[in-house]
Design an enzyme around this catalytic site. Structure first.
Site, PDB file in Angstrom:
ATOM      1  N   ASP A   1       0.766  -1.321   0.016  1.00  0.00           N
ATOM      2  CA  ASP A   1       0.095   0.034  -0.139  1.00  0.00           C
ATOM      3  C   ASP A   1       0.769   1.207  -0.004  1.00  0.00           C
ATOM      4  O   ASP A   1       0.409   2.058   0.511  1.00  0.00           O
ATOM      5  CB  ASP A   1      -0.856  -0.084   1.141  1.00  0.00           C
ATOM      6  CG  ASP A   1      -1.871  -1.229   1.242  1.00  0.00           C
ATOM      7  OD1 ASP A   1      -2.003  -1.484   0.009  1.00  0.00           O
ATOM      8  OD2 ASP A   1      -2.018  -1.843   2.477  1.00  0.00           O
TER       9      ASP A   1
ATOM     10  N   LYS B   1       2.042   2.107  -5.171  1.00  0.00           N
ATOM     11  CA  LYS B   1       2.796   1.632  -6.228  1.00  0.00           C
ATOM     12  C   LYS B   1       2.049   2.030  -7.591  1.00  0.00           C
ATOM     13  O   LYS B   1       2.477   2.349  -8.568  1.00  0.00           O
ATOM     14  CB  LYS B   1       3.341   0.279  -6.264  1.00  0.00           C
ATOM     15  CG  LYS B   1       4.123  -0.070  -5.062  1.00  0.00           C
ATOM     16  CD  LYS B   1       4.336  -1.675  -4.972  1.00  0.00           C
ATOM     17  CE  LYS B   1       3.196  -2.304  -4.477  1.00  0.00           C
ATOM     18  NZ  LYS B   1       2.778  -1.986  -3.207  1.00  0.00           N
TER      19      LYS B   1
ATOM     20  N   ASN C   1      -4.850 -10.326  -4.266  1.00  0.00           N
ATOM     21  CA  ASN C   1      -4.667  -9.704  -2.931  1.00  0.00           C
ATOM     22  C   ASN C   1      -4.230  -8.378  -3.147  1.00  0.00           C
ATOM     23  O   ASN C   1      -4.253  -7.540  -2.327  1.00  0.00           O
ATOM     24  CB  ASN C   1      -3.634 -10.656  -2.301  1.00  0.00           C
ATOM     25  CG  ASN C   1      -2.219 -10.925  -2.891  1.00  0.00           C
ATOM     26  OD1 ASN C   1      -2.185 -10.687  -3.881  1.00  0.00           O
ATOM     27  ND2 ASN C   1      -1.342 -11.267  -2.083  1.00  0.00           N
TER      28      ASN C   1
ATOM     29  N   GLY D   1      -4.227  -4.516  -4.380  1.00  0.00           N
ATOM     30  CA  GLY D   1      -5.017  -3.590  -4.863  1.00  0.00           C
ATOM     31  C   GLY D   1      -4.459  -2.217  -5.341  1.00  0.00           C
ATOM     32  O   GLY D   1      -3.992  -1.481  -4.609  1.00  0.00           O
ATOM     33  N   HIS D   2      -4.266  -1.950  -6.569  1.00  0.00           N
ATOM     34  CA  HIS D   2      -3.462  -0.937  -7.210  1.00  0.00           C
ATOM     35  C   HIS D   2      -4.305   0.568  -7.540  1.00  0.00           C
ATOM     36  O   HIS D   2      -5.195   0.255  -8.567  1.00  0.00           O
ATOM     37  CB  HIS D   2      -2.501  -1.205  -8.265  1.00  0.00           C
ATOM     38  CG  HIS D   2      -1.379  -2.075  -7.644  1.00  0.00           C
ATOM     39  ND1 HIS D   2      -0.386  -2.795  -8.464  1.00  0.00           N
ATOM     40  CD2 HIS D   2      -0.927  -2.491  -6.273  1.00  0.00           C
ATOM     41  CE1 HIS D   2       0.367  -3.585  -7.544  1.00  0.00           C
ATOM     42  NE2 HIS D   2       0.266  -2.949  -6.611  1.00  0.00           N
TER      43      HIS D   2
ATOM     44  N   GLN E   1       2.307  -5.790  -3.232  1.00  0.00           N
ATOM     45  CA  GLN E   1       2.635  -5.945  -1.747  1.00  0.00           C
ATOM     46  C   GLN E   1       3.718  -5.251  -1.444  1.00  0.00           C
ATOM     47  O   GLN E   1       4.059  -4.393  -2.012  1.00  0.00           O
ATOM     48  CB  GLN E   1       2.865  -7.308  -1.101  1.00  0.00           C
ATOM     49  CG  GLN E   1       1.337  -8.309  -1.172  1.00  0.00           C
ATOM     50  CD  GLN E   1       0.856  -8.862  -2.770  1.00  0.00           C
ATOM     51  OE1 GLN E   1       1.798  -9.521  -3.225  1.00  0.00           O
ATOM     52  NE2 GLN E   1      -0.300  -8.808  -3.090  1.00  0.00           N
TER      53      GLN E   1
ATOM     54  N   THR F   1       2.905 -12.390   3.090  1.00  0.00           N
ATOM     55  CA  THR F   1       2.119 -13.102   1.970  1.00  0.00           C
ATOM     56  C   THR F   1       2.951 -14.376   1.569  1.00  0.00           C
ATOM     57  O   THR F   1       3.781 -14.731   2.160  1.00  0.00           O
ATOM     58  CB  THR F   1       1.810 -12.140   0.863  1.00  0.00           C
ATOM     59  OG1 THR F   1       0.915 -12.773  -0.050  1.00  0.00           O
ATOM     60  CG2 THR F   1       2.930 -11.610   0.229  1.00  0.00           C
TER      61      THR F   1
ATOM     62  N   ARG G   1     -10.426  -2.825   4.593  1.00  0.00           N
ATOM     63  CA  ARG G   1      -9.917  -2.809   6.073  1.00  0.00           C
ATOM     64  C   ARG G   1      -9.216  -1.651   6.610  1.00  0.00           C
ATOM     65  O   ARG G   1      -8.514  -1.116   5.779  1.00  0.00           O
ATOM     66  CB  ARG G   1      -9.132  -4.114   6.401  1.00  0.00           C
ATOM     67  CG  ARG G   1      -9.913  -5.412   6.384  1.00  0.00           C
ATOM     68  CD  ARG G   1      -8.779  -6.533   6.565  1.00  0.00           C
ATOM     69  NE  ARG G   1      -7.972  -6.687   5.833  1.00  0.00           N
ATOM     70  CZ  ARG G   1      -7.068  -7.692   5.890  1.00  0.00           C
ATOM     71  NH1 ARG G   1      -6.744  -8.423   6.832  1.00  0.00           N
ATOM     72  NH2 ARG G   1      -6.189  -7.796   4.712  1.00  0.00           N
ATOM     73  N   PRO G   2      -9.475  -0.908   7.690  1.00  0.00           N
ATOM     74  CA  PRO G   2      -8.684   0.130   8.013  1.00  0.00           C
ATOM     75  C   PRO G   2      -7.330  -0.052   8.093  1.00  0.00           C
ATOM     76  O   PRO G   2      -7.036  -1.425   8.601  1.00  0.00           O
ATOM     77  CB  PRO G   2      -9.201   0.624   9.482  1.00  0.00           C
ATOM     78  CG  PRO G   2     -10.291  -0.485   9.793  1.00  0.00           C
ATOM     79  CD  PRO G   2     -10.379  -1.538   8.630  1.00  0.00           C
TER      80      PRO G   2
ATOM     81  N   ASP H   1       1.829  14.765   1.048  1.00  0.00           N
ATOM     82  CA  ASP H   1       0.736  15.680   1.540  1.00  0.00           C
ATOM     83  C   ASP H   1       0.099  15.419   2.753  1.00  0.00           C
ATOM     84  O   ASP H   1      -0.343  16.223   3.436  1.00  0.00           O
ATOM     85  CB  ASP H   1      -0.277  16.086   0.375  1.00  0.00           C
ATOM     86  CG  ASP H   1      -0.932  14.589   0.004  1.00  0.00           C
ATOM     87  OD1 ASP H   1      -0.026  13.839  -0.444  1.00  0.00           O
ATOM     88  OD2 ASP H   1      -2.250  14.435   0.143  1.00  0.00           O
TER      89      ASP H   1
HETATM   90  P1  IMP Z   1      -2.603 -12.831   1.436  1.00  0.00           P
HETATM   91  O1  IMP Z   1      -1.493 -12.238   0.740  1.00  0.00           O
HETATM   92  O2  IMP Z   1      -3.813 -12.629   1.261  1.00  0.00           O
HETATM   93  O3  IMP Z   1      -2.342 -14.217   2.093  1.00  0.00           O
HETATM   94  O4  IMP Z   1      -2.067 -11.934   2.987  1.00  0.00           O
HETATM   95  C1  IMP Z   1      -0.999 -12.007   3.860  1.00  0.00           C
HETATM   96  C2  IMP Z   1      -0.782 -10.764   4.414  1.00  0.00           C
HETATM   97  O5  IMP Z   1      -0.353  -9.890   3.359  1.00  0.00           O
HETATM   98  C3  IMP Z   1      -1.988 -10.058   5.233  1.00  0.00           C
HETATM   99  O6  IMP Z   1      -1.301  -9.435   6.251  1.00  0.00           O
HETATM  100  C4  IMP Z   1      -2.637  -9.120   4.213  1.00  0.00           C
HETATM  101  O7  IMP Z   1      -3.276  -7.916   4.610  1.00  0.00           O
HETATM  102  C5  IMP Z   1      -1.188  -8.655   3.384  1.00  0.00           C
HETATM  103  N1  IMP Z   1      -1.476  -8.247   2.059  1.00  0.00           N
HETATM  104  C6  IMP Z   1      -1.777  -9.028   0.883  1.00  0.00           C
HETATM  105  N2  IMP Z   1      -1.850  -8.247  -0.303  1.00  0.00           N
HETATM  106  C7  IMP Z   1      -1.707  -6.895   0.427  1.00  0.00           C
HETATM  107  C8  IMP Z   1      -1.546  -5.694  -0.445  1.00  0.00           C
HETATM  108  O8  IMP Z   1      -1.671  -5.724  -1.805  1.00  0.00           O
HETATM  109  N3  IMP Z   1      -1.335  -4.721   0.359  1.00  0.00           N
HETATM  110  C9  IMP Z   1      -1.215  -4.603   1.611  1.00  0.00           C
HETATM  111  N4  IMP Z   1      -1.141  -5.837   2.435  1.00  0.00           N
HETATM  112  C10 IMP Z   1      -1.331  -7.075   1.612  1.00  0.00           C
END
Ligand code: IMP
Length: 425
Positions: A13, A16, A38, A40-41, A223, A238, A302-303, A332
């Site tokens: 997060d 990127k 997983n 989210g860009h 990630q 992850t 999620r927060p 900013d």
């Molecule tokens: P998983 O990748 O869904 O197995 O999650 C494993 C850990 O990586 C968890 O703490 C998720 O919140 C975190 N995670 C997975 N993908 C992202 C991402 O794109 N951004 C931030 N955290 C991520």
């Protein structure tokens, strides 16, 4: 033209998507090399917001070819949904997207297994996105995965899928959790296969030929470094390697073909999911960072947990990735703070530690040592050059670069495409 790898140096997060969108103006090829949906860009163009999960952010720039390379685990239903959504909004996807024939496919049963494992872990849960990422990579490593090449042979795909679905349903029955409706699922997958099969090719050849032809290639990491399965805060990570080295194994491009690595860092730190986070602020300052930075997960809503910039973790991450250049995002968000803090060392059992410990249990116990700097109490959102920034903001950035050993390349001061600028030498 160079081949650049762009990676997150924190817990994901970092922004990127936005930096990739900025850099793709100069790229011929944009390549995803690990992770799955997983990620989210988020990219904002004018009044429109796009959140990409599997498709490289380069899809939002005409003229780029986008590749989902072999290191990615691909949910065919999620990919078809993402393609449909983008096409509906006028983005031409099918002509500009390629899917590696070696990608491992991720199915609904992987997501079910992910949820089941998390429930079993109870208080100790990882806080995954429940997208099935861990179980899909586990099947790959166990050599029982199903790869994208079979999308071109529906009969074989059906046999393999039914066998694996039966295996998982057997486990689910014994675990007394709901089972997968195989007929219904297969019907959806059969349709997905007909959409995706024309996109499937040997992308290792594609990427290597593009590099040999001098094309400009951007490798898009997902990630962040501290979620890397080897180097992250294990087990709260992850299931893929998220560091720059994974760009080679995840695409088939050799290490000496990579020209540079850019590390993306937020001006503060966030983390979503469980696990140690040394600079986390569980107070009004943390809440203010979350509110001002709209820190809610792009995939799960999620927060996010928020805290000050951690120079110990980021310096180590810059080393692991060989990140010489830095893209600094969300500066900013700090505009309204009277003072800002940087963690320069940890205290662990009475000792001062300046490198990230290995053991998550130790990382959870460290106490951050902070350096405080004056805030700038000025609006940076319309800055278009480094010189436009207030002197206190520049002093903060200089200190971050000094502590992490990187050179500043890009600064972002807001979510819009025009709120990003390069920094000259
Ligand atoms: P998983 O990748 O869904 O197995 O999650 C494993 C850990 O990586 C968890 O703490 C998720 O919140 C975190 N995670 C997975 N993908 C992202 C991402 O794109 N951004 C931030 N955290 C991520």
């Amino acid at each position: 033209m160079p081949t650049t790898v762009l990676v997150g140096l924190q817990w994901g997060d970092e922004g990127k998507g936005k930096i990739i969108d900025f850099l793709t103006e100069r790229s011929d090829l944009v390549v995803r090399f690990q992770g799955g949906n997983n990620a989210g860009h988020t990219v904002e163009i004018g009044k429109e917001q796009f959140i990409l999960h599997l498709i490289p952010s380069g899809i939002l720039r005409q003229g780029t070819l986008n590749v989902i390379a072999n290191g990615v685990v691909v949910n065919p239903l999620a990919l078809c949904h993402e393609i449909d959504e983008l096409q509906r909004r006028g983005v031409d996807v099918l002509q500009r997207l390629r899917l590696s024939s070696r990608c491992h496919l991720l199915f609904t049963y992987h997501g079910m297994m992910d949820s089941f494992r998390e429930a079993q872990l109870g208080e100790g849960k990882i806080g995954t996105t429940k997208r099935g990422i861990g179980p899909a990579y586990a099947d790959k490593a166990s050599r029982v995965g199903i790869r994208a090449c079979v999308l071109r042979d529906v009969a074989r795909f059906e046999t393999l899928f039914r066998a694996r679905a039966e295996f998982y349903n057997h486990l689910f029955t014994n675990a007394e959790v709901g089972t997968l409706e195989v007929e219904n699922e297969w019907e959806k997958l059969r349709q997905a296969a007909s959409v995706l099969a024309p996109l499937v090719e040997d992308t290792a050849l594609l990427v290597n030929r593009a590099a040999a032809a001098g094309k400009s290639i951007l490798m898009e990491g997902a990630q962040g470094t501290w979620l890397d399965v080897d180097f992250g805060t294990y087990p709260f990570v992850t299931s893929s390697n998220t560091i720059a080295g994974a760009a080679c194994t995840g695409t088939g491009l050799a290490p000496h073909r990579i020209d540079r690595v850019t590390g993306v860092v937020k001006a503060y730190t966030t983390r979503v999911g469980s696990g140690p986070f040394p600079t986390e602020l569980s107070d009004a300052t943390g809440d203010a960072l979350r509110r001002r930075g709209s820190e809610y997960g792009a995939t799960t809503g999620r927060p996010r947990r928020c805290g000050w910039f951690d120079a110990v973790a980021t310096r180590y991450a810059a080393m692991l990735n060989g990140a010489d250049g830095a893209a600094l995002t969300k500066l900013d968000v700090l505009d309204g703070f009277e003072s800002v803090r940087i963690c320069t060392a940890y205290e662990l059992d009475g000792r001062v530690v300046t490198d990230m410990p290995t053991d998550g249990e130790e990382i959870a116990r460290v106490r951050p040592r902070y350096e405080e700097m004056p805030g700038w109490l000025a609006d940076t959102t319309s800055a278009t050059t480094y010189e436009d920034l207030p002197e206190a903001a520049r002093a903060y950035i200089r200190r971050l670069m000094e502590l992490t050993g990187m050179r500043l390349e890009i600064v972002s001061v807001g979510p819009r495409r025009d709120q990003t600028f390069s920094v000259g030498d």
